[in-house]
Design a protein around this motif. Structure first.
Motif, PDB file in Angstrom:
ATOM      1  N   ARG A 105      26.221 -37.499  16.647  1.00 48.29           N
ATOM      2  CA  ARG A 105      26.502 -36.245  17.350  1.00 48.29           C
ATOM      3  C   ARG A 105      25.182 -35.725  17.887  1.00 48.29           C
ATOM      4  O   ARG A 105      24.223 -35.515  17.136  1.00 48.29           O
ATOM      5  CB  ARG A 105      27.146 -35.228  16.414  1.00 48.29           C
ATOM      6  N   SER A 106      25.139 -35.508  19.197  1.00 50.52           N
ATOM      7  CA  SER A 106      23.888 -35.184  19.878  1.00 50.52           C
ATOM      8  C   SER A 106      23.898 -33.761  20.408  1.00 50.52           C
ATOM      9  O   SER A 106      24.852 -33.333  21.061  1.00 50.52           O
ATOM     10  CB  SER A 106      23.677 -36.162  21.040  1.00 50.52           C
ATOM     11  N   GLU A 107      22.824 -33.036  20.123  1.00 48.30           N
ATOM     12  CA  GLU A 107      22.601 -31.731  20.734  1.00 48.30           C
ATOM     13  C   GLU A 107      21.663 -31.886  21.928  1.00 48.30           C
ATOM     14  O   GLU A 107      20.817 -32.765  21.955  1.00 48.30           O
ATOM     15  CB  GLU A 107      21.934 -30.777  19.739  1.00 48.30           C
ATOM     16  N   GLY A 108      21.796 -31.000  22.913  1.00 44.90           N
ATOM     17  CA  GLY A 108      20.853 -30.975  24.008  1.00 44.90           C
ATOM     18  C   GLY A 108      20.907 -32.183  24.913  1.00 44.90           C
ATOM     19  O   GLY A 108      19.887 -32.589  25.461  1.00 44.90           O
ATOM     20  N   ASP A 144      27.446 -32.414  22.327  1.00 41.08           N
ATOM     21  CA  ASP A 144      27.838 -31.010  22.433  1.00 41.08           C
ATOM     22  C   ASP A 144      27.562 -30.500  23.839  1.00 41.08           C
ATOM     23  O   ASP A 144      26.536 -30.842  24.452  1.00 41.08           O
ATOM     24  CB  ASP A 144      27.047 -30.167  21.438  1.00 41.08           C
ATOM     25  N   ILE A 145      28.459 -29.654  24.344  1.00 42.35           N
ATOM     26  CA  ILE A 145      28.198 -28.947  25.601  1.00 42.35           C
ATOM     27  C   ILE A 145      28.410 -27.454  25.349  1.00 42.35           C
ATOM     28  O   ILE A 145      29.352 -27.061  24.660  1.00 42.35           O
ATOM     29  CB  ILE A 145      29.082 -29.442  26.756  1.00 42.35           C
ATOM     30  N   LYS A 146      27.511 -26.636  25.904  1.00 43.36           N
ATOM     31  CA  LYS A 146      27.552 -25.189  25.652  1.00 43.36           C
ATOM     32  C   LYS A 146      27.737 -24.933  24.159  1.00 43.36           C
ATOM     33  O   LYS A 146      28.630 -24.208  23.731  1.00 43.36           O
ATOM     34  CB  LYS A 146      28.691 -24.539  26.454  1.00 43.36           C
ATOM     35  N   LYS A 147      26.873 -25.517  23.349  1.00 46.04           N
ATOM     36  CA  LYS A 147      27.084 -25.585  21.901  1.00 46.04           C
ATOM     37  C   LYS A 147      26.997 -24.240  21.208  1.00 46.04           C
ATOM     38  O   LYS A 147      26.409 -23.290  21.725  1.00 46.04           O
ATOM     39  CB  LYS A 147      26.092 -26.575  21.274  1.00 46.04           C
ATOM     40  N   LYS A 148      27.589 -24.200  20.018  1.00 46.63           N
ATOM     41  CA  LYS A 148      27.611 -22.989  19.202  1.00 46.63           C
ATOM     42  C   LYS A 148      26.205 -22.603  18.744  1.00 46.63           C
ATOM     43  O   LYS A 148      25.277 -23.392  18.790  1.00 46.63           O
ATOM     44  CB  LYS A 148      28.510 -23.218  17.981  1.00 46.63           C
ATOM     45  N   HIS A 149      26.070 -21.369  18.267  1.00 50.60           N
ATOM     46  CA  HIS A 149      24.802 -20.814  17.779  1.00 50.60           C
ATOM     47  C   HIS A 149      23.709 -20.868  18.846  1.00 50.60           C
ATOM     48  O   HIS A 149      22.540 -21.064  18.518  1.00 50.60           O
ATOM     49  CB  HIS A 149      24.322 -21.569  16.527  1.00 50.60           C
ATOM     50  N   ASP A 173      29.410 -40.617  25.705  1.00 52.71           N
ATOM     51  CA  ASP A 173      30.606 -41.332  25.252  1.00 52.71           C
ATOM     52  C   ASP A 173      31.747 -40.391  24.892  1.00 52.71           C
ATOM     53  O   ASP A 173      32.876 -40.831  24.653  1.00 52.71           O
ATOM     54  CB  ASP A 173      30.263 -42.203  24.042  1.00 52.71           C
ATOM     55  N   GLY A 174      31.466 -39.102  24.841  1.00 55.44           N
ATOM     56  CA  GLY A 174      32.485 -38.114  24.517  1.00 55.44           C
ATOM     57  C   GLY A 174      31.834 -36.754  24.412  1.00 55.44           C
ATOM     58  O   GLY A 174      30.656 -36.649  24.060  1.00 55.44           O
ATOM     59  N   ILE A 175      32.596 -35.692  24.713  1.00 54.83           N
ATOM     60  CA  ILE A 175      32.032 -34.346  24.666  1.00 54.83           C
ATOM     61  C   ILE A 175      32.652 -33.537  23.538  1.00 54.83           C
ATOM     62  O   ILE A 175      33.827 -33.714  23.195  1.00 54.83           O
ATOM     63  CB  ILE A 175      32.212 -33.620  26.002  1.00 54.83           C
ATOM     64  N   ILE A 176      31.822 -32.667  22.960  1.00 56.18           N
ATOM     65  CA  ILE A 176      32.237 -31.855  21.816  1.00 56.18           C
ATOM     66  C   ILE A 176      32.315 -30.395  22.248  1.00 56.18           C
ATOM     67  O   ILE A 176      31.335 -29.835  22.751  1.00 56.18           O
ATOM     68  CB  ILE A 176      31.250 -32.013  20.649  1.00 56.18           C
ATOM     69  N   LEU A 177      33.477 -29.805  22.055  1.00 52.82           N
ATOM     70  CA  LEU A 177      33.723 -28.403  22.391  1.00 52.82           C
ATOM     71  C   LEU A 177      33.769 -27.583  21.107  1.00 52.82           C
ATOM     72  O   LEU A 177      34.511 -27.925  20.180  1.00 52.82           O
ATOM     73  CB  LEU A 177      35.048 -28.273  23.146  1.00 52.82           C
ATOM     74  N   SER A 198      37.759 -33.565  33.119  1.00 56.01           N
ATOM     75  CA  SER A 198      36.775 -34.513  32.600  1.00 56.01           C
ATOM     76  C   SER A 198      37.454 -35.817  32.220  1.00 56.01           C
ATOM     77  O   SER A 198      38.580 -35.828  31.702  1.00 56.01           O
ATOM     78  CB  SER A 198      36.070 -33.922  31.368  1.00 56.01           C
ATOM     79  N   GLY A 199      36.753 -36.911  32.456  1.00 58.14           N
ATOM     80  CA  GLY A 199      37.299 -38.209  32.079  1.00 58.14           C
ATOM     81  C   GLY A 199      36.859 -38.678  30.713  1.00 58.14           C
ATOM     82  O   GLY A 199      37.213 -39.788  30.288  1.00 58.14           O
ATOM     83  N   LEU A 200      36.097 -37.848  29.997  1.00 62.06           N
ATOM     84  CA  LEU A 200      35.584 -38.235  28.686  1.00 62.06           C
ATOM     85  C   LEU A 200      36.518 -37.803  27.557  1.00 62.06           C
ATOM     86  O   LEU A 200      37.244 -36.806  27.691  1.00 62.06           O
ATOM     87  CB  LEU A 200      34.215 -37.596  28.450  1.00 62.06           C
TER      88      LEU A 200
END
Length: 255
Positions: A105-108, A144-149, A173-177, A198-200
């Motif tokens: 899981r990647s930030e930024g 992550d996109i527009k991530k928490k905190h 490979d995938g986005i985290i909301l 989005s296609g992810l």
């Protein structure tokens, strides 16, 4: 989520590496006994978090040790992942490669933002090149996109959809909301917007519970931490009863 106890050097470190490993393995066993679909290991208790440029070697070393032991008890058909806070994306890839884990899981990943720890800069180009260099292209990077905190005022003119499209263009490979904070539910309209634009694969990264899981069935996966803890609080131990109850609800939905 397996929230590993604080590592050596962190203010909350308890003085025993073996206790960190034993607790992480115990929580993993609770999840496995309740047939969860995957495991994600994170150094959640290393508060206050520091940016990866300030990590000492012990961070990667301890995470590797924990994931090695977890890997011994997890069946091959259960995917395992790693997140190293904050923004330890290259370190997470290195650990995943060493431990035969499946994803990070990647930030930024795309666009800068302001987190609790300060300015987090985008690093998609760096970590994808690093993944290529260490022959780890079979390890997925969920971003992550527009991530928490975090504050996103510096990218306020860039919408969630535009951010998702940028992540896709930059080979995520995938986005985290997520919601706005740990345990905060993601916005259902944002999920709908992402599904339509989005296609992810979309992963819900916070706030999923027994009571609202039906609202997020359009997502491909859920990352669940707080809801599985005693009293639903992230600092507490994983509760077998809460995990079992959630999985029972999910089984009913699936059937």
């Amino acid at each position: 989520m397996v929230h590993a106890a604080a590592f050596p050097g962190a203010p909350c470190y308890g003085g025993s590496i073996q206790k960190i490993i034993s607790k992480a393995c115990k929580e993993t066993e609770i999840y496995l006994n309740n047939q969860v679909d995957g495991i994600l290991v994170e150094n959640m208790h290393d508060i206050p978090y520091i940016q990866s440029k300030h990590f000492g070697p012990e961070t990667t070393a301890i995470m590797t040790r924990i994931c090695t032991e977890i890997g011994k008890i997890v069946p091959e058909n259960v995917p395992c992942g790693i997140q190293i806070l904050t923004g330890g994306n290259r370190e997470a890839l290195a650990v995943a490669k060493a431990c035969n884990f499946n994803f990070i899981r990647s930030e930024g990943f795309v666009f800068s933002h302001i987190g609790d720890e300060g300015l987090i800069n985008a690093d998609a180009g760096l970590i994808l090149r690093y993944r290529k260099n260490i022959d780890a292209e079979d390890i997925l990077i969920f971003t992550d996109i527009k991530k928490k905190h975090s504050s996103h005022s510096i990218t306020s003119d860039i919408s969630l959809i535009e951010t998702a499209k940028a992540a896709e263009y930059f080979l995520s490979d995938g986005i985290i909301l997520t919601g706005t904070s740990t345990g905060s539910p993601a916005d259902m309209q944002e999920l709908n917007d992402l599904k339509n634009n989005s296609g992810l694969p979309i992963i819900i990264g916070s706030g999923v519970t027994c009571n609202n899981v039906k609202d997020y069935l359009d997502a491909e996966a859920f990352i669940i931490g707080s809801h599985f803890k005693n009293n639903g609080f992230w600092k507490n131990d994983v509760s077998h009863e809460r995990v079992k109850s959630f999985m029972n609800v999910l089984k009913e939905i699936r059937h």
